[in-house]
Design an enzyme around this catalytic site. Structure first.
Site, PDB file in Angstrom:
ATOM      1  N   THR A   1       4.816  11.978  12.933  1.00  0.00           N
ATOM      2  CA  THR A   1       5.718  12.640  12.004  1.00  0.00           C
ATOM      3  C   THR A   1       5.239  12.330  10.579  1.00  0.00           C
ATOM      4  O   THR A   1       4.573  11.324  10.367  1.00  0.00           O
ATOM      5  CB  THR A   1       7.108  12.024  12.233  1.00  0.00           C
ATOM      6  OG1 THR A   1       7.536  12.401  13.521  1.00  0.00           O
ATOM      7  CG2 THR A   1       8.131  12.402  11.205  1.00  0.00           C
TER       8      THR A   1
ATOM      9  N   THR B   1      10.083   7.074  11.084  1.00  0.00           N
ATOM     10  CA  THR B   1       9.261   7.650  12.145  1.00  0.00           C
ATOM     11  C   THR B   1       9.341   6.744  13.365  1.00  0.00           C
ATOM     12  O   THR B   1       9.411   5.529  13.233  1.00  0.00           O
ATOM     13  CB  THR B   1       7.794   7.826  11.706  1.00  0.00           C
ATOM     14  OG1 THR B   1       7.030   8.242  12.845  1.00  0.00           O
ATOM     15  CG2 THR B   1       7.183   6.556  11.148  1.00  0.00           C
ATOM     16  N   GLY B   2       9.363   7.361  14.533  1.00  0.00           N
ATOM     17  CA  GLY B   2       9.448   6.554  15.744  1.00  0.00           C
ATOM     18  C   GLY B   2      10.320   7.225  16.779  1.00  0.00           C
ATOM     19  O   GLY B   2      10.577   8.435  16.693  1.00  0.00           O
TER      20      GLY B   2
END
Ligand code: ASP
Length: 323
Positions: free
Chosen positions: A190, A241-242
């Protein structure tokens, strides 16, 4: 009387200068996703390409900040550059869902007004972050999804593309590997940006294709204000992000801001705690980038790598991938 006038005049000048001296310059921080990114899994050529693109994104955003432009324009410019690059899981390089289609999410937030915009599950908008910006600026809503969001973007005059625009061989091969269970997670990341402009305003933006092989209709944290994106001039700007489900359940981006405001924690302490203790203890992978109103930045991640970088007034852009 005259003396008193001079005294006040000098005092006011001194005060104005002090305020000016304390006014932060500008800072831009970006990420291109966190994940299982190790030197073994990425060729030196690929590493060079990533570093080049991250630097270009920083330079693009910096141009705006250096000329006195606002944080919102800077985060959009940096994110758009990464959306156009097939290396990242956003825009052009978006990953495929379980049906072999690309569904994109993005959001943006203005720390000055607390206004925000987001789009989710869109398949024909070339730049989802631009669409998110339009939802914020030109609609009475915060979040629009699917066909309605696409129709809105088209009426707004944004560039629309055939869904095949988002096809890249690399994302397709990644989809096949995950489908065949040869690989557990995807590699692409992302993208996101946070900025502080010369007027002290903060902004954050995030754009993604989501998780590879996600269910049709699944929406992650990236377009959710308070989960994947948050900005407030009183505290900080955050882009995450993740593993999105965990970021939603923990309202991660808002939590960074809330802990700073309610507990008086520093950005570094609070961001590090959330990523390396709170999320890690739940088995949640990911990272975030954050910037506070003084220009302090933090880029914690609990994965092996995170594409990331920053530029500050008067300094060269710096980019990093591994730990
Ligand atoms: N957070 C994104 C999502 O869950 C994915 C990522 O950051 O890699 O959709």
């Amino acid at each position: 009387m005259k003396k008193l006038f001079y005294f006040f005049a000098i005092a006011i000048t001194l005060l104005a200068n002090t305020t000016h001296a304390q006014r932060p310059g500008y800072v831009l921080v970006i990420h291109g996703g966190a994940g299982n990114i190790t030197p073994e899994r990425i060729t030196p050529e690929k590493q060079g390409l990533y570093e080049q693109k991250l630097t270009e994104a920083l330079t693009e955003g910096e141009k705006i900040l250096a000329s006195g432009g606002n944080a919102l324009d800077a985060v959009v410019a940096a994110v758009q550059l990464m959306e156009e690059c097939p290396l990242f899981n956003a825009g052009k390089g978006a990953v495929f869902n379980a049906e072999g289609k690309n569904e994109l999410d993005a959001s943006i937030m203005d720390g000055k007004t607390l206004k925000a915009g987001a789009v989710a599950g869109v398949m024909t908008i070339k730049s989802p972050v631009e669409a998110a910006r339009r939802v914020m600026d030109s609609s009475v809503h915060v979040m629009m999804a699917g066909r309605g969001a696409e129709e809105f973007a088209r009426i707004q005059g944004l560039e629309m593309v055939d869904p095949s625009y988002f096809y890249t061989d690399e994302s397709w091969q990644e989809y096949l590997r995950v489908k065949a269970k040869i690989e557990k997670d995807g590699r692409k990341g992302t993208v996101g940006a946070v900025a502080l402009d010369q007027n002290g305003n903060l902004a954050a933006a995030t754009s993604t294709g989501g998780m590879v092989y996600k269910k049709y209709g699944r929406i992650g944290d990236s377009p959710i204000i308070g989960a994947g994106t948050y900005a407030n001039n009183e505290s900080c700007a955050v882009s995450c992000t993740g593993h999105g489900e965990y970021f939603i359940r923990n309202s991660v981006a808002f939590d960074v801001s809330a802990r700073m405001l309610y507990l008086g924690e520093t950005l570094e302490k609070t961001a590090g705690y959330i990523i390396n203790e709170k999320l890690k203890s739940m088995g949640a992978n990911g990272g975030l980038i954050a910037l506070d109103k003084e220009g302090n930045l933090s880029m914690p991640f609990n994965t092996s790598g995170m594409f990331r970088g920053y530029v500050k007034k008067g300094e060269m852009p710096r980019v990093f991938i591994f730990r």
